[in-house]
Design a protein around this motif. Sequence first.
Motif, PDB file in Angstrom:
ATOM      1  N   THR A  24      48.087  19.403  41.473  1.00  0.00           N
ATOM      2  CA  THR A  24      48.432  20.751  42.389  1.00  0.00           C
ATOM      3  C   THR A  24      49.668  22.185  41.484  1.00  0.00           C
ATOM      4  OG1 THR A  24      48.229  19.273  43.865  1.00  0.00           O
ATOM      5  CG2 THR A  24      49.035  21.394  44.239  1.00  0.00           C
ATOM      6  N   LEU A  25      50.234  21.951  41.253  1.00  0.00           N
ATOM      7  CA  LEU A  25      52.010  22.457  40.075  1.00  0.00           C
ATOM      8  C   LEU A  25      50.772  22.738  39.523  1.00  0.00           C
ATOM      9  CD1 LEU A  25      54.444  23.093  40.529  1.00  0.00           C
ATOM     10  CD2 LEU A  25      54.733  21.243  39.265  1.00  0.00           C
ATOM     11  N   ALA A  26      49.707  22.997  38.820  1.00  0.00           N
ATOM     12  CA  ALA A  26      49.140  23.243  37.551  1.00  0.00           C
ATOM     13  C   ALA A  26      48.148  24.703  38.245  1.00  0.00           C
ATOM     14  CB  ALA A  26      48.355  22.384  36.572  1.00  0.00           C
ATOM     15  N   THR A  27      47.156  23.642  39.601  1.00  0.00           N
ATOM     16  CA  THR A  27      46.449  25.206  39.941  1.00  0.00           C
ATOM     17  C   THR A  27      47.652  26.286  40.868  1.00  0.00           C
ATOM     18  OG1 THR A  27      44.689  22.998  40.637  1.00  0.00           O
ATOM     19  CG2 THR A  27      44.984  24.806  41.853  1.00  0.00           C
ATOM     20  N   ALA A  28      48.174  25.835  41.853  1.00  0.00           N
ATOM     21  CA  ALA A  28      49.571  26.401  41.963  1.00  0.00           C
ATOM     22  C   ALA A  28      50.339  27.687  41.317  1.00  0.00           C
ATOM     23  CB  ALA A  28      50.543  25.827  42.783  1.00  0.00           C
ATOM     24  N   SER A  29      51.014  27.460  40.091  1.00  0.00           N
ATOM     25  CA  SER A  29      51.119  28.305  38.975  1.00  0.00           C
ATOM     26  C   SER A  29      49.728  28.700  38.514  1.00  0.00           C
ATOM     27  CB  SER A  29      51.701  27.290  37.635  1.00  0.00           C
ATOM     28  OG  SER A  29      52.691  27.897  37.076  1.00  0.00           O
ATOM     29  N   GLY A  30      48.740  28.216  38.209  1.00  0.00           N
ATOM     30  CA  GLY A  30      47.626  28.884  38.137  1.00  0.00           C
ATOM     31  C   GLY A  30      47.671  30.624  38.948  1.00  0.00           C
ATOM     32  N   VAL A  31      46.916  30.031  40.146  1.00  0.00           N
ATOM     33  CA  VAL A  31      47.677  30.886  41.391  1.00  0.00           C
ATOM     34  C   VAL A  31      47.986  32.483  40.684  1.00  0.00           C
ATOM     35  CG1 VAL A  31      47.258  31.444  43.991  1.00  0.00           C
ATOM     36  CG2 VAL A  31      45.719  29.796  42.797  1.00  0.00           C
ATOM     37  N   ARG A  32      49.277  31.854  41.139  1.00  0.00           N
ATOM     38  CA  ARG A  32      50.814  32.811  41.466  1.00  0.00           C
ATOM     39  C   ARG A  32      51.266  33.057  39.725  1.00  0.00           C
ATOM     40  NH1 ARG A  32      53.219  35.257  45.095  1.00  0.00           N
ATOM     41  NH2 ARG A  32      55.374  35.378  45.077  1.00  0.00           N
ATOM     42  N   GLY A  34      49.013  33.642  37.219  1.00  0.00           N
ATOM     43  CA  GLY A  34      47.635  32.974  35.992  1.00  0.00           C
ATOM     44  C   GLY A  34      48.266  32.201  34.985  1.00  0.00           C
ATOM     45  N   PHE A  35      46.235  31.639  34.115  1.00  0.00           N
ATOM     46  CA  PHE A  35      46.663  30.648  33.423  1.00  0.00           C
ATOM     47  C   PHE A  35      47.855  31.028  31.730  1.00  0.00           C
ATOM     48  CE2 PHE A  35      45.088  28.636  29.151  1.00  0.00           C
ATOM     49  CZ  PHE A  35      44.833  27.933  29.569  1.00  0.00           C
ATOM     50  N   GLN A  36      47.737  32.510  31.392  1.00  0.00           N
ATOM     51  CA  GLN A  36      48.449  32.322  29.878  1.00  0.00           C
ATOM     52  C   GLN A  36      50.109  32.093  30.337  1.00  0.00           C
ATOM     53  OE1 GLN A  36      48.009  36.370  27.874  1.00  0.00           O
ATOM     54  NE2 GLN A  36      49.109  35.159  26.091  1.00  0.00           N
ATOM     55  N   CYS A 162      44.454  24.679  36.558  1.00  0.00           N
ATOM     56  CA  CYS A 162      44.860  25.853  36.288  1.00  0.00           C
ATOM     57  C   CYS A 162      44.549  27.351  36.095  1.00  0.00           C
ATOM     58  CB  CYS A 162      46.558  25.813  34.851  1.00  0.00           C
ATOM     59  SG  CYS A 162      46.495  27.282  34.869  1.00  0.00           S
ATOM     60  N   ALA A 163      43.027  26.954  34.999  1.00  0.00           N
ATOM     61  CA  ALA A 163      42.372  28.184  34.590  1.00  0.00           C
ATOM     62  C   ALA A 163      41.665  28.097  36.361  1.00  0.00           C
ATOM     63  CB  ALA A 163      40.874  27.683  34.042  1.00  0.00           C
ATOM     64  N   GLY A 164      41.329  27.262  36.979  1.00  0.00           N
ATOM     65  CA  GLY A 164      40.517  27.043  38.517  1.00  0.00           C
ATOM     66  C   GLY A 164      41.557  27.940  39.512  1.00  0.00           C
ATOM     67  N   LEU A 167      41.166  31.540  38.723  1.00  0.00           N
ATOM     68  CA  LEU A 167      39.753  32.827  39.068  1.00  0.00           C
ATOM     69  C   LEU A 167      40.385  32.513  40.722  1.00  0.00           C
ATOM     70  CD1 LEU A 167      37.200  30.034  37.107  1.00  0.00           C
ATOM     71  CD2 LEU A 167      37.458  33.066  36.860  1.00  0.00           C
ATOM     72  N   LEU A 168      40.642  31.841  41.272  1.00  0.00           N
ATOM     73  CA  LEU A 168      40.729  31.521  43.175  1.00  0.00           C
ATOM     74  C   LEU A 168      41.603  32.882  43.338  1.00  0.00           C
ATOM     75  CD1 LEU A 168      40.875  30.033  45.877  1.00  0.00           C
ATOM     76  CD2 LEU A 168      42.800  28.768  45.220  1.00  0.00           C
ATOM     77  N   ALA A 169      42.968  33.117  42.230  1.00  0.00           N
ATOM     78  CA  ALA A 169      43.778  34.434  42.373  1.00  0.00           C
ATOM     79  C   ALA A 169      42.268  35.810  42.495  1.00  0.00           C
ATOM     80  CB  ALA A 169      44.614  34.718  41.677  1.00  0.00           C
ATOM     81  N   ARG A 170      42.107  35.600  41.499  1.00  0.00           N
ATOM     82  CA  ARG A 170      40.886  36.561  41.639  1.00  0.00           C
ATOM     83  C   ARG A 170      40.053  36.925  42.955  1.00  0.00           C
ATOM     84  NH1 ARG A 170      38.517  36.472  35.927  1.00  0.00           N
ATOM     85  NH2 ARG A 170      40.088  36.596  34.564  1.00  0.00           N
ATOM     86  N   ALA A 171      40.044  36.231  44.114  1.00  0.00           N
ATOM     87  CA  ALA A 171      39.093  36.101  44.924  1.00  0.00           C
ATOM     88  C   ALA A 171      40.203  36.670  46.548  1.00  0.00           C
ATOM     89  CB  ALA A 171      38.563  34.364  45.415  1.00  0.00           C
TER      90      ALA A 171
END
Length: 199
Positions: A24-32, A34-36, A162-164, A167-171
């Motif tokens: 969840t933390l990795a996903t939230a960080s990816g949303v907020r 980005g991956f890199q 995180c990549a997911g 990608l979610l952030a783009r939507a």
Amino acid sequence: MSEVFPSLLLFAVVATITPGGATTLATASGVRFGFQRSLPLVLGIAAGLAVLAASAASGLGALLQGFPGLGLGLKLAGTAYLFWLAWRIGSAGTPDDQAADAARPLGFASGAALLLVNPKAWAMVFGAAASFASLSAQPLELAVVMAGTFGAAAVGSLCLWCAGGSLLARALSKDWQWRAVNIVLGLLLVASVLPIWIA
């Protein structure tokens, strides 16, 4: 060792890819962020899990069994830390908010700390250390195998989450969408703590 190792690898992949606090933390960080920008957090979580797996294989579990108060202290500290992270995620605004200018993703040390105070991760690696102890009669060798396996599985799994998120952030185009996703991710992190206390 080679006959049992595929089972350990499968266990590590399944254990690290299933939803929980770290994913969840990795996903939230990816949303907020980005991956890199989230990569240091992902690597920190994986390193923390590797250290934890090595510790479990080296016999640290016996220490915790001998001192039950340590286990309770770990649960309390882990729960407090995860709740604080959930609040931080859930109350985050949109990327356009003024606070976003000062916001930085959690880094390597925060990711490692998450695992070191996460009772769910402790239970997972201690269970694996006990189940796969036949991999090696040498504790140091078992520690290296466990650390490498869990660390590598965590990197792959968390990168996917995180990549997911990225990608979610783009939507997400509206402020209410950002706030809704942040709240849901914060609540999911809180929900990941409940099994720690119910089990």
